[in-house]
Write an enzyme that holds these catalytic residues in place. Sequence first.
Site, PDB file in Angstrom:
ATOM      1  N   GLU A 114      50.445  89.820  -4.595  1.00  0.00           N
ATOM      2  CA  GLU A 114      49.861  89.584  -3.270  1.00  0.00           C
ATOM      3  C   GLU A 114      49.159  90.852  -2.806  1.00  0.00           C
ATOM      4  OE1 GLU A 114      52.523  86.154  -1.223  1.00  0.00           O
ATOM      5  OE2 GLU A 114      53.473  88.098  -1.293  1.00  0.00           O
ATOM      6  N   HIS A 230      47.821  86.773   9.673  1.00  0.00           N
ATOM      7  CA  HIS A 230      47.677  86.384   8.267  1.00  0.00           C
ATOM      8  C   HIS A 230      46.240  85.910   8.068  1.00  0.00           C
ATOM      9  CE1 HIS A 230      48.209  84.476   4.397  1.00  0.00           C
ATOM     10  NE2 HIS A 230      49.444  84.942   4.333  1.00  0.00           N
ATOM     11  N   ARG A 276      46.659  93.106   4.319  1.00  0.00           N
ATOM     12  CA  ARG A 276      46.320  92.023   5.246  1.00  0.00           C
ATOM     13  C   ARG A 276      45.464  92.410   6.436  1.00  0.00           C
ATOM     14  NH1 ARG A 276      51.838  88.712   5.550  1.00  0.00           N
ATOM     15  NH2 ARG A 276      51.517  88.019   3.423  1.00  0.00           N
ATOM     16  N   HIS A 337      51.015  86.124  12.658  1.00  0.00           N
ATOM     17  CA  HIS A 337      51.945  85.800  11.573  1.00  0.00           C
ATOM     18  C   HIS A 337      53.244  86.593  11.628  1.00  0.00           C
ATOM     19  CE1 HIS A 337      53.113  84.481   7.584  1.00  0.00           C
ATOM     20  NE2 HIS A 337      53.167  85.723   7.136  1.00  0.00           N
ATOM     21  N   ARG A 372      52.569  95.400   7.732  1.00  0.00           N
ATOM     22  CA  ARG A 372      53.547  95.022   6.706  1.00  0.00           C
ATOM     23  C   ARG A 372      52.850  94.554   5.430  1.00  0.00           C
ATOM     24  NH1 ARG A 372      55.989  89.967   5.058  1.00  0.00           N
ATOM     25  NH2 ARG A 372      54.719  88.905   6.603  1.00  0.00           N
TER      26      ARG A 372
HETATM   27  P1  FAD Z   1      63.835  83.925  11.303  1.00  0.00           P
HETATM   28  O1  FAD Z   1      63.842  83.408   9.933  1.00  0.00           O
HETATM   29  O2  FAD Z   1      62.641  83.692  12.130  1.00  0.00           O
HETATM   30  O3  FAD Z   1      65.080  83.306  12.048  1.00  0.00           O
HETATM   31  C1  FAD Z   1      65.279  83.512  13.427  1.00  0.00           C
HETATM   32  C2  FAD Z   1      66.483  82.707  13.858  1.00  0.00           C
HETATM   33  O4  FAD Z   1      66.848  83.089  15.187  1.00  0.00           O
HETATM   34  C3  FAD Z   1      66.250  81.210  13.906  1.00  0.00           C
HETATM   35  O5  FAD Z   1      67.420  80.585  13.448  1.00  0.00           O
HETATM   36  C4  FAD Z   1      66.080  80.927  15.413  1.00  0.00           C
HETATM   37  O6  FAD Z   1      66.445  79.621  15.785  1.00  0.00           O
HETATM   38  C5  FAD Z   1      67.049  81.937  15.972  1.00  0.00           C
HETATM   39  N1  FAD Z   1      66.830  82.339  17.362  1.00  0.00           N
HETATM   40  C6  FAD Z   1      65.723  82.886  17.915  1.00  0.00           C
HETATM   41  N2  FAD Z   1      65.939  83.141  19.220  1.00  0.00           N
HETATM   42  C7  FAD Z   1      67.203  82.757  19.487  1.00  0.00           C
HETATM   43  C8  FAD Z   1      68.018  82.754  20.652  1.00  0.00           C
HETATM   44  N3  FAD Z   1      67.572  83.189  21.839  1.00  0.00           N
HETATM   45  N4  FAD Z   1      69.282  82.259  20.571  1.00  0.00           N
HETATM   46  C9  FAD Z   1      69.752  81.775  19.400  1.00  0.00           C
HETATM   47  N5  FAD Z   1      69.032  81.751  18.263  1.00  0.00           N
HETATM   48  C10 FAD Z   1      67.772  82.243  18.311  1.00  0.00           C
HETATM   49  N6  FAD Z   1      57.874  86.906   4.399  1.00  0.00           N
HETATM   50  C11 FAD Z   1      58.062  87.248   3.122  1.00  0.00           C
HETATM   51  O7  FAD Z   1      58.667  88.293   2.830  1.00  0.00           O
HETATM   52  N7  FAD Z   1      57.583  86.455   2.120  1.00  0.00           N
HETATM   53  C12 FAD Z   1      56.918  85.296   2.376  1.00  0.00           C
HETATM   54  O8  FAD Z   1      56.529  84.596   1.449  1.00  0.00           O
HETATM   55  C13 FAD Z   1      56.697  84.927   3.715  1.00  0.00           C
HETATM   56  N8  FAD Z   1      56.010  83.803   4.018  1.00  0.00           N
HETATM   57  C14 FAD Z   1      55.931  83.407   5.329  1.00  0.00           C
HETATM   58  C15 FAD Z   1      55.320  82.197   5.629  1.00  0.00           C
HETATM   59  C16 FAD Z   1      55.310  81.733   6.941  1.00  0.00           C
HETATM   60  C17 FAD Z   1      54.648  80.421   7.267  1.00  0.00           C
HETATM   61  C18 FAD Z   1      55.913  82.506   7.963  1.00  0.00           C
HETATM   62  C19 FAD Z   1      55.928  82.018   9.388  1.00  0.00           C
HETATM   63  C20 FAD Z   1      56.477  83.739   7.668  1.00  0.00           C
HETATM   64  C21 FAD Z   1      56.490  84.189   6.355  1.00  0.00           C
HETATM   65  N9  FAD Z   1      57.077  85.416   6.025  1.00  0.00           N
HETATM   66  C22 FAD Z   1      57.236  85.757   4.714  1.00  0.00           C
HETATM   67  C23 FAD Z   1      57.739  86.218   7.033  1.00  0.00           C
HETATM   68  C24 FAD Z   1      59.245  85.931   6.966  1.00  0.00           C
HETATM   69  O9  FAD Z   1      59.441  84.572   6.687  1.00  0.00           O
HETATM   70  C25 FAD Z   1      59.955  86.263   8.242  1.00  0.00           C
HETATM   71  O10 FAD Z   1      59.594  87.536   8.694  1.00  0.00           O
HETATM   72  C26 FAD Z   1      61.456  86.249   8.006  1.00  0.00           C
HETATM   73  O11 FAD Z   1      61.832  85.005   7.489  1.00  0.00           O
HETATM   74  C27 FAD Z   1      62.198  86.516   9.299  1.00  0.00           C
HETATM   75  O12 FAD Z   1      63.551  86.275   9.072  1.00  0.00           O
HETATM   76  P2  FAD Z   1      64.591  86.520  10.226  1.00  0.00           P
HETATM   77  O13 FAD Z   1      65.921  86.179   9.678  1.00  0.00           O
HETATM   78  O14 FAD Z   1      64.383  87.848  10.805  1.00  0.00           O
HETATM   79  O15 FAD Z   1      64.157  85.481  11.369  1.00  0.00           O
HETATM   80  C1  SIN Z   2      52.306  84.394   2.095  1.00  0.00           C
HETATM   81  O1  SIN Z   2      52.826  83.647   1.280  1.00  0.00           O
HETATM   82  O2  SIN Z   2      51.106  84.651   2.122  1.00  0.00           O
HETATM   83  C2  SIN Z   2      53.171  85.029   3.139  1.00  0.00           C
HETATM   84  C3  SIN Z   2      53.797  86.215   2.585  1.00  0.00           C
HETATM   85  C4  SIN Z   2      54.304  87.104   3.672  1.00  0.00           C
HETATM   86  O3  SIN Z   2      54.091  86.874   4.852  1.00  0.00           O
HETATM   87  O4  SIN Z   2      54.931  88.098   3.295  1.00  0.00           O
END
Ligand code: FAD
Ligand code: SIN
Length: 522
Positions: A114, A230, A276, A337, A372
């Site tokens: 990537e 993104h 990005r 994103h 990032r």
């Molecule tokens: P999240 O996975 O966002 O989880 C947050 C949690 O907190 C959820 O359960 C939500 O319900 C809960 N929550 C929020 N507020 C509250 C509240 N007030 N009370 C109770 N619960 C709450 N990153 C990569 O490294 N590789 C990838 O391929 C990639 N692809 C992506 C594709 C997409 C479409 C998106 C949107 C993001 C992508 N990212 C990727 C980024 C990555 O997915 C996220 O940064 C990462 O998953 C965040 O994880 P997290 O556990 O911090 O939060």
């Molecule tokens: C993607 O698959 O392009 C998302 C990867 C990322 O947000 O790290």
Amino acid sequence: MKQNTDILVIGSGAAGLTASLELAKDFKVTLISKETFVDSSTWYAQGGIAAVLAENDTTESHIKDTLIAGDGLCDEKAVRFCIENGKSAIKWLIDSGVSFTKNESGSDYHLTKEGGHSHRRVIHAADTTGKEVSDSLAAKVLKDKNITILENHLAVDLITEDQVCKGAYVFDKEREQVITISASSTILATGGASKIYLYTSNPDGASGDGFALAWRAGCTLSNMEFNQFHPTCLYHPEAKSFLISEALRGEGAKLINHENKEFMKNYDSREELAPRDVVSRSIDEEMKKTGKDCVYLDISHKSEKEIKKSFPAIHTKCLEFGFDITKTSIPVVPAAHYTCGGVKTDLKGRTNIDSLYVIGETSCTGLHGANRMASNSLLECVVFAKSAADDIKINFVPNSHNLSNWDNSKVIRAGENIVISHNWDATRRLMWDYVGVVRSDDRLKKAKEKIKLIHDEVEDFYRNYEISSDFIELRNLVLVARIVIESASRRFESRGLHFTSDYPEKSDQAIPSLISNKDLNY
Ligand code: FAD
Ligand code: SIN
């Protein structure tokens, strides 16, 4: 109503699930999620997880690429810590049941590439890596008797006394009541805030709750001006900015304009695989130059078999909107994103409030700096969730807090919801129009004035009316938008994701921004 637990984990994405599983080996864990258990950005992740797994790759190379993408603002200690722990994080995921895609011969894992990565180092589960990670970890959590899961429970505020976090007030969405949960340690793992923008790849829950909760509790936030867009989200009125993974470009997809001309070479020698911030800005400029609403992404030169094998979910989703990626290019635009800044933490997820840990996208560990690098986020979630869990284990003191209940004696039920829906839309459009990919002093000044008015109206509502989940999210969204605008207004240079036409050059010194509630006392 009151509940006690050893550890309160707020959020069930990759960070919260990992921390819960690690801590449940020794303690009682309460894991709350504001929607269903698997409703998170994690579940939607596509491309994969970056780690040094290939024989010809090195830790130093992954570190170097991350520092380059971060445009001088990464904390090298955090980068080194995360990347050195990358391989063991992937092993932990595999041992926890995550099934990654194997290579053609089935002898090893397939690694994709990537933007910003000089090697193939992104391990993935086809193009639905997040679903595989989330479902596998969730299955383990569901079986763990030491974990109590509360779905549809939304954290309203942290409870702090004398700079110590003692738990949280949590809104039970079904019963419409606030419960008090006391805990020896509290972990915020609430994901990002990209919903502050009108167009975003994120699910609806990304309203920035954790940043706002931590802020109100007195935490310092860092680098909140660095909002990642993104480059390639599907441009279609009904697609809700569906993400088209960067892995397509990693496997050779080209960006073209409306005249079918490749344009990335006019902007950066790394072309489609530049970091990005560079690709999003180039698309923005190309759209402005040509006066068109989108550009196009084309992978149709690859064989149908390869495309369907590598990107089955994206292929199917695009077909639903009438685009066959095996045959034609698809219209794409940048969309918000990822929140690169967050609550300032050390390598153990500790904040400036005792017993409060912040992990995952809500944190600012120093790994991402001003931009990032792709697929470093899921890695950070796992690595820092584990280090926070280790620190909690070492310092655990049983919970003996006696907390007061939520007081709603001075508020009445709101008769209408127009304040919520109007200000939700107004904030997100304001951020998109005035605080987007390219910023300026004039637009930021206007944004600052407008968001203050919205903020005051929302706080007034909060003082007078009972809370609802929509209102809590709006209150958080508006506060985070205000923090982003303030942080952006204080950076007089262009660096990484923060580009301003008034200061197009980078300063000689790279200084992370810090902001806390005393900075917004007006
Ligand atoms: P999240 O996975 O966002 O989880 C947050 C949690 O907190 C959820 O359960 C939500 O319900 C809960 N929550 C929020 N507020 C509250 C509240 N007030 N009370 C109770 N619960 C709450 N990153 C990569 O490294 N590789 C990838 O391929 C990639 N692809 C992506 C594709 C997409 C479409 C998106 C949107 C993001 C992508 N990212 C990727 C980024 C990555 O997915 C996220 O940064 C990462 O998953 C965040 O994880 P997290 O556990 O911090 O939060
Ligand atoms: C993607 O698959 O392009 C998302 C990867 C990322 O947000 O790290």
